[in-house]
Design an enzyme around this catalytic site. Structure first.
Site, PDB file in Angstrom:
ATOM      1  N   HIS A  61      -0.630  65.527   6.827  1.00 48.84           N
ATOM      2  CA  HIS A  61      -1.493  65.156   7.957  1.00 48.84           C
ATOM      3  C   HIS A  61      -1.923  66.421   8.701  1.00 48.84           C
ATOM      4  CE1 HIS A  61      -0.693  60.615   8.453  1.00 48.84           C
ATOM      5  NE2 HIS A  61      -0.608  60.971   7.195  1.00 48.84           N
TER       6      HIS A  61
ATOM      7  N   TYR B 152      -1.110  57.736  18.491  1.00 47.17           N
ATOM      8  CA  TYR B 152      -0.274  57.426  19.664  1.00 47.17           C
ATOM      9  C   TYR B 152      -1.199  56.866  20.734  1.00 47.17           C
ATOM     10  CZ  TYR B 152       3.263  60.439  17.511  1.00 47.17           C
ATOM     11  OH  TYR B 152       4.184  60.989  16.642  1.00 47.17           O
TER      12      TYR B 152
ATOM     13  N   PRO C  94      11.808  58.864  20.394  1.00 46.04           N
ATOM     14  CA  PRO C  94      11.076  59.118  19.153  1.00 46.04           C
ATOM     15  C   PRO C  94       9.616  59.540  19.316  1.00 46.04           C
ATOM     16  CG  PRO C  94      11.412  56.752  19.470  1.00 46.04           C
ATOM     17  CD  PRO C  94      12.140  57.429  20.569  1.00 46.04           C
TER      18      PRO C  94
ATOM     19  N   LYS D 121      10.893  63.786  16.480  1.00 45.20           N
ATOM     20  CA  LYS D 121      11.707  64.993  16.350  1.00 45.20           C
ATOM     21  C   LYS D 121      13.153  64.809  15.910  1.00 45.20           C
ATOM     22  CE  LYS D 121       8.588  67.911  17.323  1.00 45.20           C
ATOM     23  NZ  LYS D 121       7.946  68.456  16.146  1.00 45.20           N
TER      24      LYS D 121
ATOM     25  N   TYR E 125       4.346  69.854  17.858  1.00 42.19           N
ATOM     26  CA  TYR E 125       4.372  68.737  16.909  1.00 42.19           C
ATOM     27  C   TYR E 125       4.713  69.216  15.489  1.00 42.19           C
ATOM     28  CZ  TYR E 125       3.284  64.041  15.268  1.00 42.19           C
ATOM     29  OH  TYR E 125       3.391  62.775  14.744  1.00 42.19           O
TER      30      TYR E 125
HETATM   31  P1  RFL Z   1      22.362  59.403  11.216  1.00 40.51           P
HETATM   32  O1  RFL Z   1      21.156  59.173  10.370  1.00 40.51           O
HETATM   33  O2  RFL Z   1      22.664  58.430  12.277  1.00 40.51           O
HETATM   34  O3  RFL Z   1      23.612  59.513  10.236  1.00 40.51           O
HETATM   35  C1  RFL Z   1      24.941  59.523  10.714  1.00 40.51           C
HETATM   36  C2  RFL Z   1      25.809  58.912   9.655  1.00 40.51           C
HETATM   37  O4  RFL Z   1      27.171  58.912  10.103  1.00 40.51           O
HETATM   38  C3  RFL Z   1      27.768  57.696   9.728  1.00 40.51           C
HETATM   39  N1  RFL Z   1      28.946  57.413  10.579  1.00 40.51           N
HETATM   40  C4  RFL Z   1      30.207  57.570  10.154  1.00 40.51           C
HETATM   41  N2  RFL Z   1      30.723  57.988   8.982  1.00 40.51           N
HETATM   42  C5  RFL Z   1      32.086  57.998   8.857  1.00 40.51           C
HETATM   43  N3  RFL Z   1      32.924  57.577   9.843  1.00 40.51           N
HETATM   44  C6  RFL Z   1      32.452  57.134  11.025  1.00 40.51           C
HETATM   45  N4  RFL Z   1      33.277  56.691  11.973  1.00 40.51           N
HETATM   46  C7  RFL Z   1      31.038  57.125  11.228  1.00 40.51           C
HETATM   47  N5  RFL Z   1      30.231  56.763  12.251  1.00 40.51           N
HETATM   48  C8  RFL Z   1      28.970  56.964  11.848  1.00 40.51           C
HETATM   49  C9  RFL Z   1      26.647  56.674   9.912  1.00 40.51           C
HETATM   50  O5  RFL Z   1      26.887  55.491   9.149  1.00 40.51           O
HETATM   51  C10 RFL Z   1      25.447  57.456   9.399  1.00 40.51           C
HETATM   52  O6  RFL Z   1      25.189  57.253   8.027  1.00 40.51           O
HETATM   53  O7  RFL Z   1      22.346  60.845  11.895  1.00 40.51           O
HETATM   54  P2  RFL Z   1      21.763  62.245  11.362  1.00 40.51           P
HETATM   55  O8  RFL Z   1      22.170  62.483   9.930  1.00 40.51           O
HETATM   56  O9  RFL Z   1      22.090  63.214  12.397  1.00 40.51           O
HETATM   57  O10 RFL Z   1      20.175  62.037  11.288  1.00 40.51           O
HETATM   58  C11 RFL Z   1      19.437  61.817  12.472  1.00 40.51           C
HETATM   59  C12 RFL Z   1      18.234  60.911  12.210  1.00 40.51           C
HETATM   60  O11 RFL Z   1      18.650  59.765  11.484  1.00 40.51           O
HETATM   61  C13 RFL Z   1      17.534  60.474  13.505  1.00 40.51           C
HETATM   62  O12 RFL Z   1      17.470  61.560  14.398  1.00 40.51           O
HETATM   63  C14 RFL Z   1      16.071  59.991  13.256  1.00 40.51           C
HETATM   64  O13 RFL Z   1      16.060  58.790  12.511  1.00 40.51           O
HETATM   65  C15 RFL Z   1      15.350  59.781  14.574  1.00 40.51           C
HETATM   66  N6  RFL Z   1      13.992  59.233  14.412  1.00 40.51           N
HETATM   67  C16 RFL Z   1      12.934  60.051  14.048  1.00 40.51           C
HETATM   68  N7  RFL Z   1      13.141  61.347  13.762  1.00 40.51           N
HETATM   69  C17 RFL Z   1      12.100  62.129  13.331  1.00 40.51           C
HETATM   70  O14 RFL Z   1      12.311  63.334  13.080  1.00 40.51           O
HETATM   71  N8  RFL Z   1      10.825  61.647  13.172  1.00 40.51           N
HETATM   72  C18 RFL Z   1      10.529  60.367  13.424  1.00 40.51           C
HETATM   73  O15 RFL Z   1       9.394  59.964  13.196  1.00 40.51           O
HETATM   74  C19 RFL Z   1      11.602  59.512  13.916  1.00 40.51           C
HETATM   75  N9  RFL Z   1      11.351  58.225  14.184  1.00 40.51           N
HETATM   76  C20 RFL Z   1      13.739  57.897  14.643  1.00 40.51           C
HETATM   77  C21 RFL Z   1      12.393  57.416  14.527  1.00 40.51           C
HETATM   78  C22 RFL Z   1      14.759  57.016  14.977  1.00 40.51           C
HETATM   79  C23 RFL Z   1      14.470  55.702  15.206  1.00 40.51           C
HETATM   80  N10 RFL Z   1      15.550  54.846  15.533  1.00 40.51           N
HETATM   81  C24 RFL Z   1      15.848  53.665  14.824  1.00 40.51           C
HETATM   82  C25 RFL Z   1      16.604  55.348  16.396  1.00 40.51           C
HETATM   83  C26 RFL Z   1      12.083  56.112  14.748  1.00 40.51           C
HETATM   84  C27 RFL Z   1      13.105  55.246  15.118  1.00 40.51           C
HETATM   85  C28 RFL Z   1      12.707  53.828  15.401  1.00 40.51           C
HETATM   86  C1  PHB Z   2       7.283  56.564  12.174  1.00 43.62           C
HETATM   87  O1  PHB Z   2       6.429  56.610  11.274  1.00 43.62           O
HETATM   88  O2  PHB Z   2       8.296  55.837  12.101  1.00 43.62           O
HETATM   89  C2  PHB Z   2       7.107  57.406  13.386  1.00 43.62           C
HETATM   90  C3  PHB Z   2       5.990  58.220  13.502  1.00 43.62           C
HETATM   91  C4  PHB Z   2       5.827  59.010  14.632  1.00 43.62           C
HETATM   92  C5  PHB Z   2       6.791  58.966  15.627  1.00 43.62           C
HETATM   93  C6  PHB Z   2       7.916  58.170  15.508  1.00 43.62           C
HETATM   94  C7  PHB Z   2       8.078  57.370  14.375  1.00 43.62           C
HETATM   95  O3  PHB Z   2       6.630  59.734  16.735  1.00 43.62           O
END
Ligand code: RFL
Ligand code: PHB
Length: 390
Positions: free
Chosen positions: A72, A201, A293, A297, A385
């Site tokens: 993108h 957005y 989110p 990041k 970004y």
């Molecule tokens: P995770 O992915 O939460 O993984 C942590 C792992 O630890 C496990 N765990 C355990 N394991 C053993 N013993 C225990 N007691 C444990 N407790 C927990 C869990 O099961 C899990 O598998 O953390 P990690 O690896 O630091 O990764 C972080 C990312 O997952 C998170 O920051 C992103 O998903 C955030 N996020 C976004 N980030 C972006 O860079 N770009 C995006 O577009 C973006 N969109 C989002 C998002 C997060 C969202 N939600 C659901 C919070 C959109 C959404 C809606």
């Molecule tokens: C997504 O595609 O899930 C998404 C995209 C942009 C954001 C957050 C989530 O800022």
């Protein structure tokens, strides 16, 4: 069992760290609470910074991102019933973001760790950390009905916000900064062609809305909803009706809607743990910080933490130097706080705050108008970004 680094958590941070350590001859064991199927079924992030894509390539898993990821070069801001495009590539001298689902990225990581015979124990219970301030820390857990003890040189806490790693740091060594918003994001994944070819957005007086995608047949859309709303409060029809009211007409009139194949609500909050290090324990990813989110990041920050931490482990094992490990927390936190700043700024600029006074609402509109009319402001947004340098 014995290993160089015990990694708690098999999300993107833990799995990427184990892969990079392996490429550098450093052994690790990953302990993941959930099953692999559960971890790979979670729908989360979608936008990767260039640094994240480069890290994946260096870790030997860049091929599928390169083939299937969508580059993108711009992002859209929906405002005043129009989509205003910000030329990210032009404003940053050639940097882009890649749209590639976190689900796919995690799948790539599990696959390469299987190919490289990495030890990833899933379904572990009752993980506990011991002797963190000695040279002989260890972790215990239950796995497949057996009690395990893993002796190691270091522990990497990659277990997300609720995991046990951060909780093992005494409160006297930990400053926690928290901020929570009175709203969350209701997200819908739908097997429909994305309405635009850029991520849009949208600011609207009814609340924020976001158009994103996973591939040519899979769309991801979000709307801001009040805290306390539950997924069961929102039928698919309710979602689409509300969504269409919040996006410019050019989107509302062309969008293809369909049944949701996943629907979830993510609360919006920010959190930073200072410090990310206690003795032989190091926190990375969501275990150490959460950002709302809006700036896309969270995953990208987890990857930059893994970069700093893996470099520090490399200097320990290759040069015998502990300097980078002792600086890990402060180095990573400098980038984390700048990214928190950006995520909060985007959140404030784009969402409807229930506490906003009419005065503040006018200032918010002026903020967006200023952004869309100023090359300097758009450059600031674009350079954040695509990701600040490591
Ligand atoms: P995770 O992915 O939460 O993984 C942590 C792992 O630890 C496990 N765990 C355990 N394991 C053993 N013993 C225990 N007691 C444990 N407790 C927990 C869990 O099961 C899990 O598998 O953390 P990690 O690896 O630091 O990764 C972080 C990312 O997952 C998170 O920051 C992103 O998903 C955030 N996020 C976004 N980030 C972006 O860079 N770009 C995006 O577009 C973006 N969109 C989002 C998002 C997060 C969202 N939600 C659901 C919070 C959109 C959404 C809606
Ligand atoms: C997504 O595609 O899930 C998404 C995209 C942009 C954001 C957050 C989530 O800022």
């Amino acid at each position: 069992m014995k290993t160089d680094v015990a990694i708690i958590g098999g999300g993107p941070a833990g799995m990427l760290l184990s892969q990079i350590l392996d490429l550098n001859g450093i052994s690790s064991i990953v302990l993941e609470r959930q099953t692999k199927e559960y971890v790979l079924g979670r729908i989360r992030a979608g936008v990767l910074e260039q640094g994240t894509v480069e890290m994946m390539s260096k870790a030997g898993i860049g091929d599928r991102i390169e083939k299937e990821g969508f580059i993108h070069e711009s992002i859209g801001i929906g405002f005043d019933d129009a989509v205003h495009s910000i030329d990210v590539v032009g404003l940053t001298n050639g940097s882009v973001v890649t749209v590639y689902g976190q689900t796919e990225l995690t799948k790539d990581l599990y696959q390469i760790r299987e190919e490289t015979k990495g030890v990833v124990l899933t379904g572990v219970e009752d993980v506990q950390l011991y002797q963190l301030t000695t040279d002989e820390p260890y972790v215990t857990c239950r796995h497949a009905g057996e009690n395990l003890r893993i002796d190691c040189d270091f522990i990497a806490g990659c277990d997300g916000f609720h995991g046990p790693s951060r909780q093992a740091i005494p409160v006297s060594h930990l400053n926690e900064y928290h901020l929570s918003y009175p709203y969350g994001w209701l997200g819908v994944l739908s097997e429909t062609p994305p309405v635009c070819d850029e991520v849009v957005y949208s600011n609207h007086e009814r609340g924020f809305a976001l158009c994103s995608m996973r591939n040519k047949e899979l769309s991801r859309y979000y709307i801001q909803v009040p805290s306390g709303d539950r997924v069961s409060d929102w039928s698919d029809d309710d979602f689409w009706k509300e969504f269409k009211q919040r996006v410019p007409n050019v989107i509302a009139s062309t969008i293809v809607t369909g049944p949701s194949i996943e629907k979830s609500i993510a609360p919006l909050r920010a959190f930073v743990a200072d410090n990310l290090n206690y003795g032989r324990l190091f926190l990375a990813g969501d275990a150490g910080h959460i950002v709302p989110p809006t700036g896309a990041k969270g995953l990208n920050l987890a990857v930059s933490d893994v970069y700093y931490l893996s470099e520090a482990f490399k200097s320990f094992y290759k040069q015998g130097s502990e300097k980078d490990l002792s600086n890990y927390s402060s180095t990573a936190l400098r980038r984390i706080w700048k990214t928190v700043r950006f995520s909060l700024m985007c959140t404030k600029m784009l969402h409807l705050s229930p506490q906003s006074t009419p005065f503040e609402k006018e200032v918010q509109k002026a903020e967006i108008r200023y952004l869309l009319s100023s090359k300097a402001a758009m450059t600031t947004l674009a350079e954040n970004y695509v990701g600040l340098p490591y």
